[in-house]
Every structure is written in structure tokens, then in C-alpha cells.
Design a protein around this motif. Structure first.
Motif, PDB file in Angstrom:
ATOM      1  N   VAL A  29      36.608  34.611  34.260  1.00  0.00           N
ATOM      2  CA  VAL A  29      36.210  35.771  35.050  1.00  0.00           C
ATOM      3  C   VAL A  29      37.468  36.323  35.710  1.00  0.00           C
ATOM      4  O   VAL A  29      38.252  35.568  36.293  1.00  0.00           O
ATOM      5  CB  VAL A  29      35.177  35.392  36.140  1.00  0.00           C
ATOM      6  N   THR A  30      37.669  37.633  35.623  1.00  0.00           N
ATOM      7  CA  THR A  30      38.866  38.254  36.189  1.00  0.00           C
ATOM      8  C   THR A  30      38.629  38.671  37.635  1.00  0.00           C
ATOM      9  O   THR A  30      37.582  39.240  37.961  1.00  0.00           O
ATOM     10  CB  THR A  30      39.268  39.491  35.374  1.00  0.00           C
ATOM     11  N   HIS A  31      39.629  38.412  38.485  1.00  0.00           N
ATOM     12  CA  HIS A  31      39.571  38.832  39.887  1.00  0.00           C
ATOM     13  C   HIS A  31      40.685  39.815  40.197  1.00  0.00           C
ATOM     14  O   HIS A  31      41.846  39.589  39.842  1.00  0.00           O
ATOM     15  CB  HIS A  31      39.716  37.627  40.815  1.00  0.00           C
ATOM     16  N   GLY A  32      40.317  40.897  40.864  1.00  0.00           N
ATOM     17  CA  GLY A  32      41.281  41.847  41.396  1.00  0.00           C
ATOM     18  C   GLY A  32      41.261  41.754  42.908  1.00  0.00           C
ATOM     19  O   GLY A  32      41.524  40.706  43.487  1.00  0.00           O
ATOM     20  N   GLY A  33      40.879  42.855  43.589  1.00  0.00           N
ATOM     21  CA  GLY A  33      40.842  42.846  45.044  1.00  0.00           C
ATOM     22  C   GLY A  33      39.550  42.324  45.640  1.00  0.00           C
ATOM     23  O   GLY A  33      39.437  42.188  46.858  1.00  0.00           O
ATOM     24  N   LEU A  34      38.558  42.060  44.788  1.00  0.00           N
ATOM     25  CA  LEU A  34      37.275  41.495  45.218  1.00  0.00           C
ATOM     26  C   LEU A  34      36.562  42.382  46.238  1.00  0.00           C
ATOM     27  O   LEU A  34      35.963  41.907  47.197  1.00  0.00           O
ATOM     28  CB  LEU A  34      37.452  40.081  45.774  1.00  0.00           C
ATOM     29  N   THR A  35      36.604  43.685  46.017  1.00  0.00           N
ATOM     30  CA  THR A  35      35.890  44.620  46.881  1.00  0.00           C
ATOM     31  C   THR A  35      34.640  45.176  46.205  1.00  0.00           C
ATOM     32  O   THR A  35      33.994  46.072  46.737  1.00  0.00           O
ATOM     33  CB  THR A  35      36.798  45.797  47.290  1.00  0.00           C
ATOM     34  N   LEU A  67      36.581  29.605  34.553  1.00  0.00           N
ATOM     35  CA  LEU A  67      37.862  29.745  35.236  1.00  0.00           C
ATOM     36  C   LEU A  67      37.993  31.176  35.730  1.00  0.00           C
ATOM     37  O   LEU A  67      37.508  32.113  35.087  1.00  0.00           O
ATOM     38  CB  LEU A  67      39.026  29.444  34.291  1.00  0.00           C
ATOM     39  N   VAL A  68      38.644  31.348  36.861  1.00  0.00           N
ATOM     40  CA  VAL A  68      38.981  32.676  37.351  1.00  0.00           C
ATOM     41  C   VAL A  68      40.418  32.987  36.993  1.00  0.00           C
ATOM     42  O   VAL A  68      41.311  32.152  37.176  1.00  0.00           O
ATOM     43  CB  VAL A  68      38.781  32.770  38.882  1.00  0.00           C
ATOM     44  N   ILE A  69      40.638  34.174  36.467  1.00  0.00           N
ATOM     45  CA  ILE A  69      41.980  34.696  36.258  1.00  0.00           C
ATOM     46  C   ILE A  69      42.242  35.705  37.369  1.00  0.00           C
ATOM     47  O   ILE A  69      41.641  36.788  37.387  1.00  0.00           O
ATOM     48  CB  ILE A  69      42.129  35.378  34.888  1.00  0.00           C
ATOM     49  N   SER A  70      43.094  35.356  38.309  1.00  0.00           N
ATOM     50  CA  SER A  70      43.438  36.262  39.406  1.00  0.00           C
ATOM     51  C   SER A  70      44.750  36.959  39.085  1.00  0.00           C
ATOM     52  O   SER A  70      45.740  36.319  38.727  1.00  0.00           O
ATOM     53  CB  SER A  70      43.571  35.489  40.720  1.00  0.00           C
ATOM     54  N   LEU A  71      44.752  38.283  39.259  1.00  0.00           N
ATOM     55  CA  LEU A  71      45.956  39.074  38.972  1.00  0.00           C
ATOM     56  C   LEU A  71      46.753  39.362  40.237  1.00  0.00           C
ATOM     57  O   LEU A  71      47.580  40.273  40.252  1.00  0.00           O
ATOM     58  CB  LEU A  71      45.552  40.376  38.282  1.00  0.00           C
ATOM     59  N   GLU A  72      46.542  38.583  41.292  1.00  0.00           N
ATOM     60  CA  GLU A  72      47.177  38.878  42.577  1.00  0.00           C
ATOM     61  C   GLU A  72      48.700  38.803  42.536  1.00  0.00           C
ATOM     62  O   GLU A  72      49.380  39.464  43.322  1.00  0.00           O
ATOM     63  CB  GLU A  72      46.637  37.933  43.653  1.00  0.00           C
ATOM     64  N   ARG A  73      49.262  38.006  41.623  1.00  0.00           N
ATOM     65  CA  ARG A  73      50.729  37.916  41.527  1.00  0.00           C
ATOM     66  C   ARG A  73      51.315  39.024  40.653  1.00  0.00           C
ATOM     67  O   ARG A  73      52.519  39.274  40.691  1.00  0.00           O
ATOM     68  CB  ARG A  73      51.133  36.561  40.959  1.00  0.00           C
ATOM     69  N   MET A  74      50.474  39.685  39.886  1.00  0.00           N
ATOM     70  CA  MET A  74      50.932  40.772  39.014  1.00  0.00           C
ATOM     71  C   MET A  74      50.761  42.094  39.760  1.00  0.00           C
ATOM     72  O   MET A  74      49.896  42.904  39.442  1.00  0.00           O
ATOM     73  CB  MET A  74      50.160  40.763  37.698  1.00  0.00           C
ATOM     74  N   ASN A  75      51.593  42.314  40.776  1.00  0.00           N
ATOM     75  CA  ASN A  75      51.392  43.417  41.708  1.00  0.00           C
ATOM     76  C   ASN A  75      52.595  44.343  41.838  1.00  0.00           C
ATOM     77  O   ASN A  75      52.740  45.049  42.821  1.00  0.00           O
ATOM     78  CB  ASN A  75      51.023  42.862  43.086  1.00  0.00           C
TER      79      ASN A  75
END
Length: 463
Positions: free
Chosen positions: A65-71, A84-92
């Protein structure tokens, strides 16, 4: 799972594979503050890292599951303990700004507000704007085809994307990073991923279209005597202001009064005694000319009986005060909780009848129930909040039926800009034909045959 996470850690680094309490502390739903239940959160730093991670997940048939800003508000970021969650928080990273062609190349985890500020530094603007600007990310905006408050002038997120890059379920990188406005070389593949909520591929980078920064901005809050006045005013301001009309937001009295006089949360610039209130904004390059044009348009609207009262923002502080009433979603939650929120679209002429009938239906079943309505009237989008004292599953289903069922006959949509996720999945057939849904399944099967990406979001499992 343990062996897979060890392999993933070798790619992204051990500190970027979160487990245990580091996962549970993550909130995946803005409305409910529900905790993340995923087996782990993986935080790649580059497209290459993500591609290598997805190749491992594909080989192991591991759903993600992909996570962005979670809004988001439709449970699009919800993950089960088997996922698994794929968070893109480091790709900013904002990779490049090209003032000549008016483009910006960004990574998907960049927050919207950061992108807006980077554009302004070059005397340009990225026109997408919404209340969650400080938290939502460009990747999430693309995945949900975000709208916001300036759609009537600039269009949805789809109109702001010239090119993008995405990683498919098997780790294939599809890079279509065009910086050209015109590109008719075959299929426009980026459109597959815009609005697909991460179910067809994970957007990693994008080329965004920028616009000239307007030097002049004028904002007014007006009160209208009835809905005919609202629609007449929209047409009138469109004709009077032409291309400078940027925003036309409407609040029903139940929204305006609740967040001003009733709750005391915001100072009311106008008394809360009229049925409808509109926020109107114009953007231009000649402040004196635009100010004269804006005032003249409002004055003629008064003369035509479209407006009962109005206040023009004389400073940025006053402008923010007006917008605070419209964007005080926390106030809605605090004063109406427990509540349900909905994001629908329908033909503008049908809006008052729809809202009135919905309120009657709610009051008939729950005498103490409340309905609050506001929205982006110029693009047919209403935000509806309903409070009936409970949010149990049976009550939710009953309220959803009242909200969604009339939209099918009206030719409306159960989702205007927030997507489908899990929350609206059962109601997708009200807005899409069987043939459309079948084609959606064909695309999903072609790009993600194992069903690994945001599984069961948008499309329910076939029985």
C-alpha cells in the motif's frame, strides 16, 4: 516475511524499514486517526530503490500500500497486517524548475506547499491549492486527481501534469517525463496513473506545469438571497471578470453559521442570516484595473439582486479570516462529532433540491440529525457532512444510501476529488457503468495481474 524484509533492508537501509511501534504510531486516516496495521513501512529514497523493492515483492507475491501525505478521507492508505506500506516521504526533492518552459520536475513525496513556494521563488505559481497543502504530497495529488479551490480557472491535477514516472507492480519503471505541452506520440500513458489511487502503479516523479504568478488578488465574501442568486452570481462574475475569475466557493448557511456565530470559532464578516454565502476571488496582473473591475462586478450584482451583502478583504489577514470559515474542517469535526463526510458532484441546478431532500431524509430518520454543506460550486463539487449521533456500521450504511442513491438519477458522482478507496467502493456502480468497471478491471489485470498494488481499493474483489 522476515526474510523479505531483510532483503528490502539491504536496498533501502535498515533504518528505513520500520516495524512494531514505529508502524503503529503512524496515523493512516485523517478523520479517525486510525493506526497503521501494516507488517512494516518501507521508505525508499529513489525510483531505483523502489523498483528493486517491488521486484522482490512481486517475486514473493507480497501486496503493498502506498503512502503519501495521508490526508485522504476514503481509507486509501489503510493496510492490513499482511501488507507492506511503501512510504514516499524520503522522495521529496524538487529536482528542477524551468522558468522558460514553465515546468517543475519533482519527486512524488514533495509536499504541495513546498512546490507552491518553489514556484513562487521563480515568480511563477503552481495553481493547485487545497486546505491540506502543508501535508498532502504531489504523488497523492496525482494519485487522486486532486481538485481544490481553483479548478474553474486552472482545472484538476490532471491538467497540471505534463509527464510522470511510475513503478509497476513487477518493478518495471515507466518513465514518461515529458516537459512539452504538446505530445501526441501514441497513448498518453501518464493518464493511466493520474486518479488511479496507486492501484496501477506507484508514481515516483512528475513534471508539473506552472503558470505565471498573478500580481493582483482580490477576495470577497458575499451573501445571496437564494440559490438562483448564487448561480446567477456565478454566471455574472464569469462574464464580468472573464479569465480573471479564479475561485467561486459556496457555503450553505448551515456551514457558515455553525463555524461562526454558533461555535464562536471564527469571526463572521457578515451576519449569518442569509441562506447562501460565496467566496469569490479574481487574479490579475494590474492591481488598479483588477480592483476596479472586481468592485464594478460586485456593484452590478447588487443592482441585479444577486447579492444581499458583501465584504471585500482589505488585507491578507482579512482574506485568511474569510477562508478560515470555509476551511475549518477541524471545527466541523469538533462541533459535529461523530460525523460522516462526503465528497460528491452533481449538476449545479440540482444542488439545492438534492441538499434539501437529503436534509429532510436525515431529519425524518434521525430528528436530531444535522447536515452541513459547502463546496466548489463552479465545478459542481459539494462537500457534505452528516451528524446523526452514531458512526456504527449500520448507521453508516443508512446514511451513505441517503447521500449516494439520488446521485445516480441526477447523473452525479459519488466522488468528486477524494477518490474511491475502500469507503466508496460499494457505490462505484452508481457513477460508472458495468462496461466502464469491466474496462477498469482489464487495466488492473494487465498492469498488476497479481493484485499487489493497493489491493481491493476502488474495485471490490470479484466473487
Amino acid at each position: 516475511m522476515h526474510a523479505l524484509l531483510e532483503q528490502i533492508a539491504n536496498i533501502v537501509g535498515g533504518g528505513n524499514v520500520l516495524t512494531g511501534d514505529d508502524v503503529a504510531q503512524r496515523r493512516v486516516d485523517w478523520m479517525t486517526s486510525a493506526s497503521c496495521r501494516a507488517a512494516a513501512i518501507v521508505r525508499p529514497a529513489t525510483t531505483d530503490e523502489l523498483a528493486r523493492v517491488m521486484r522482490l515483492c512481486h517475486a514473493a507475491r507480497q501486496p503493498v500500500v502506498t503512502h503519501g501525505g495521508l490526508t485522504g478521507l476514503v481509507h486509501g492508505g489503510e493496510a492490513s497486517p499482511e501488507e507492506l506500506v511503501i512510504s514516499l516521504e524520503r522522495m521529496n526533492v524538487i529536482e528542477a524548475v524551468d522558468p522558460v518552459s514553465g515546468t517543475m520536475t519533482v519527486q512524488a513525496g514533495a509536499p504541495l506547499q513546498t512546490v507552491q513556494e518553489a514556484a513562487e521563488a521563480h515568480d511563477l505559481t503552481f495553481p493547485l491549492d487545497l486546505g491540506a497543502r502543508g501535508s498532502c504530497t504531489i504523488g497523492g495529488n496525482i494519485a487522486t486527481n486532486a481538485g481544490g479551490v481553483r479548478v474553474i480557472r486552472y482545472g484538476m491535477m490532471r491538467q497540471q501534469v505534463l509527464g510522470l514516472e511510475a513503478v509497476l507492480a513487477d518493478g518495471t519503471v515507466v518513465s514518461s517525463m515529458s516537459r512539452m505541452l504538446k505530445n501526441n506520440a501514441g497513448y498518453d500513458l501518464k493518464q493511466l496513473f493520474i486518479g488511479s489511487e496507486g492501484t496501477l502503479g506507484i508514481v515516483t516523479r512528475a513534471v508539473l506545469r506552472l503558470q505565471p504568478r498573478m500580481a493582483s488578488e482580490h477576495t470577497a465574501l458575499v451573501a445571496c438571497p437564494d440559490f438562483a442568486g448564487v448561480t446567477g452570481l456565478l454566471a455574472h462574475m464569469g462574464r464580468s471578470l472573464g479569465g480573471s475569475l479564479a475561485t467561486f466557493e459556496v457555503m450553505w448557511r448551515n456551514h457558515y453559521a455553525l463555524l461562526t456565530e454558533e461555535s464562536g470559532r471564527n469571526t463572521p464578516p457578515l451576519p449569518a442570516r442569509w441562506p447562501f454565502y460565496a467566496i469569490i476571488e479574481s487574479l490579475g496582473n494590474d492591481d488598479a484595473l483588477n480592483a476596479t473591475q472586481f468592485s464594478a462586478a460586485l456593484e452590478s450584482a447588487f443592482e441585479a439582486g444577486l447579492i444581499e451583502d458583501a465584504v471585500l478583504a482589505q488585507s491578507d489577514t482579512q482574506r485568511q479570516g474569510i477562508w478560515a470559515i470555509r476551511e475549518d474542517i477541524e471545527g466541523l469535526i469538533d462541533t459535529l462529532a461523530p460525523l460522516f463526510t462526503f465528497d460528491v458532484s452533481l449538476p449545479i441546478p440540482d444542488m439545492p433540491g438534492y441538499a434539501d431532500e437529503l436534509e429532510r431524509s436525515i431529519r425524518q430518520r434521525w430528528p436530531e440529525g444535522r447536515l452541513v454543506v459547502f463546496g466548489h460550486l463552479g465545478d459542481g463539487n459539494l462537500h457534505v457532512s452528516v451528524s446523526v449521533g452514531s458512526t456504527d456500521p449500520e448507521t453508516r450504511a443508512a446514511v451513505e444510501q441517503l447521500v449516494y442513491a439520488p446521485l445516480a438519477e441526477l447523473g452525479g458522482s459519488v466522488s468528486a476529488e477524494h477518490g474511491i478507496g475502500l469507503e466508496k467502493r460499494a457505490y462505484l456502480p452508481l457513477s460508472r457503468t458495468p462496461e466502464e468497471i469491466s474496462l477498469m478491471r482489464t487495466l488492473k489485470q494487465a498492469l498488476d495481474p497479481q493484485g499487489l498494488l493497493n489491493r481491493h481499493k476502488i474495485l471490490a474483489p470479484e466473487e
